[in-house]
Design an enzyme around this catalytic site. Structure first.
Site, PDB file in Angstrom:
ATOM      1  N   HIS A  61      -1.325   5.401   1.579  1.00  0.00           N
ATOM      2  CA  HIS A  61      -2.452   4.628   2.065  1.00  0.00           C
ATOM      3  C   HIS A  61      -2.040   3.446   3.001  1.00  0.00           C
ATOM      4  O   HIS A  61      -0.962   3.245   2.907  1.00  0.00           O
ATOM      5  CB  HIS A  61      -2.885   4.030   0.837  1.00  0.00           C
ATOM      6  CG  HIS A  61      -3.509   5.079  -0.182  1.00  0.00           C
ATOM      7  ND1 HIS A  61      -3.607   5.000  -1.450  1.00  0.00           N
ATOM      8  CD2 HIS A  61      -3.862   6.357   0.045  1.00  0.00           C
ATOM      9  CE1 HIS A  61      -3.902   6.025  -2.064  1.00  0.00           C
ATOM     10  NE2 HIS A  61      -3.979   6.832  -1.230  1.00  0.00           N
ATOM     11  N   LYS A  71       1.976  -5.586   1.306  1.00  0.00           N
ATOM     12  CA  LYS A  71       1.708  -5.368  -0.032  1.00  0.00           C
ATOM     13  C   LYS A  71       3.192  -5.870  -0.809  1.00  0.00           C
ATOM     14  O   LYS A  71       3.910  -5.565  -0.099  1.00  0.00           O
ATOM     15  CB  LYS A  71       1.570  -4.055  -0.275  1.00  0.00           C
ATOM     16  CG  LYS A  71       0.238  -3.477  -0.267  1.00  0.00           C
ATOM     17  CD  LYS A  71       0.062  -2.010  -0.462  1.00  0.00           C
ATOM     18  CE  LYS A  71      -1.335  -1.618  -0.101  1.00  0.00           C
ATOM     19  NZ  LYS A  71      -1.872  -0.331  -0.326  1.00  0.00           N
ATOM     20  N   TYR A 131       0.309  -5.102  -7.652  1.00  0.00           N
ATOM     21  CA  TYR A 131       0.483  -5.429  -6.285  1.00  0.00           C
ATOM     22  C   TYR A 131      -0.326  -6.528  -5.944  1.00  0.00           C
ATOM     23  O   TYR A 131      -1.589  -6.732  -5.888  1.00  0.00           O
ATOM     24  CB  TYR A 131       0.737  -4.157  -5.342  1.00  0.00           C
ATOM     25  CG  TYR A 131      -0.835  -3.359  -5.129  1.00  0.00           C
ATOM     26  CD1 TYR A 131      -1.534  -3.446  -4.298  1.00  0.00           C
ATOM     27  CD2 TYR A 131      -0.875  -2.548  -6.465  1.00  0.00           C
ATOM     28  CE1 TYR A 131      -2.725  -2.405  -4.295  1.00  0.00           C
ATOM     29  CE2 TYR A 131      -2.093  -1.545  -6.266  1.00  0.00           C
ATOM     30  CZ  TYR A 131      -3.071  -1.729  -5.263  1.00  0.00           C
ATOM     31  OH  TYR A 131      -4.109  -0.859  -5.274  1.00  0.00           O
ATOM     32  N   ASP A 169      -6.868  11.931  -1.804  1.00  0.00           N
ATOM     33  CA  ASP A 169      -5.548  12.203  -1.390  1.00  0.00           C
ATOM     34  C   ASP A 169      -5.020  13.475  -1.023  1.00  0.00           C
ATOM     35  O   ASP A 169      -4.140  13.794  -0.545  1.00  0.00           O
ATOM     36  CB  ASP A 169      -4.572  11.439  -2.438  1.00  0.00           C
ATOM     37  CG  ASP A 169      -4.472   9.971  -2.475  1.00  0.00           C
ATOM     38  OD1 ASP A 169      -5.116   9.475  -1.286  1.00  0.00           O
ATOM     39  OD2 ASP A 169      -4.042   9.429  -3.577  1.00  0.00           O
TER      40      ASP A 169
END
Length: 191
Positions: A61, A71, A131, A169
């Site tokens: 992603h 991130k 995250y 996904d």
């Protein structure tokens, strides 16, 4: 905090200094000042957490500009294989990836800058994954590439038959087919 550079420019492993004794341990999981000095100046604005079981694979992603995200990821419990892929067209490492084992035991973190796709596979019975993001989630800006793109060649360290994916996904394009990626010569941190 110890910073370990990877083969991808800007993607770094962060190892905290852990203080342990018979009572347990203590470590500073994040310091804005230390991170800015050691990695890059950044302002994280959102923290996320997910819980997943063995075989879950999330990725690959990213968020497209102008909502691109960096991130800083870590595992609180369990073990994952965390992956960053360079998706900056024109980059000398375009399409290459770095894979790092993150666990509650090793307490390592991985910093993934803007211009990289991110994903992880769960290697333990379950994993709690956290995250920090430097931009807010923007659903209209979602982007992704196929987790099993042979050009990238990621060994997710779980058999393909054990991989558990979301419906979303399962449908991502390959790196070559992805309509919108990043440009190596653009500064996505410029305001």
């Amino acid at each position: 905090m110890h910073i370990i550079e990877t083969d991808l420019e800007g993607v770094v492993i962060v190892e905290p200094q852990v203080f342990g004794d018979p009572r347990g341990y203590f470590f500073e999981s994040f310091s804005q000042r230390t991170f800015d000095e050691a990695v890059r100046p950044i302002r994280f604005v959102q923290d996320n957490e997910s819980k997943s079981s063995y075989g879950v694979l999330r990725g690959l992603h990213f968020q497209k500009p102008p909502y691109a995200q960096s991130k800083l990821v870590r595992v609180v419990r369990g073990t994952v294989l965390d992956v960053a892929v360079d998706i900056r067209r024109g980059s000398p490492t375009f399409g290459r990836h770095v894979a790092v084992e993150l666990s509650g035991e090793n307490k390592r973190q991985l910093f993934i800058p803007r211009g990289f796709a991110h994903g992880f596979s769960v290697l333990s019975r379950e994993a709690v994954f956290q995250y920090k993001c430097d931009n807010y989630y923007a659903p209209q800006s979602e982007g992704a590439i196929a987790w099993n793109d042979p050009r990238i060649g990621i060994d997710w360290r779980i058999p393909a038959s054990d991989v558990l994916l979301s419906d979303k996904d399962r449908k991502h394009p390959s790196l070559e087919e992805a309509p919108e990626l990043f440009d190596y010569n653009t500064d996505y941190y410029a305001r």
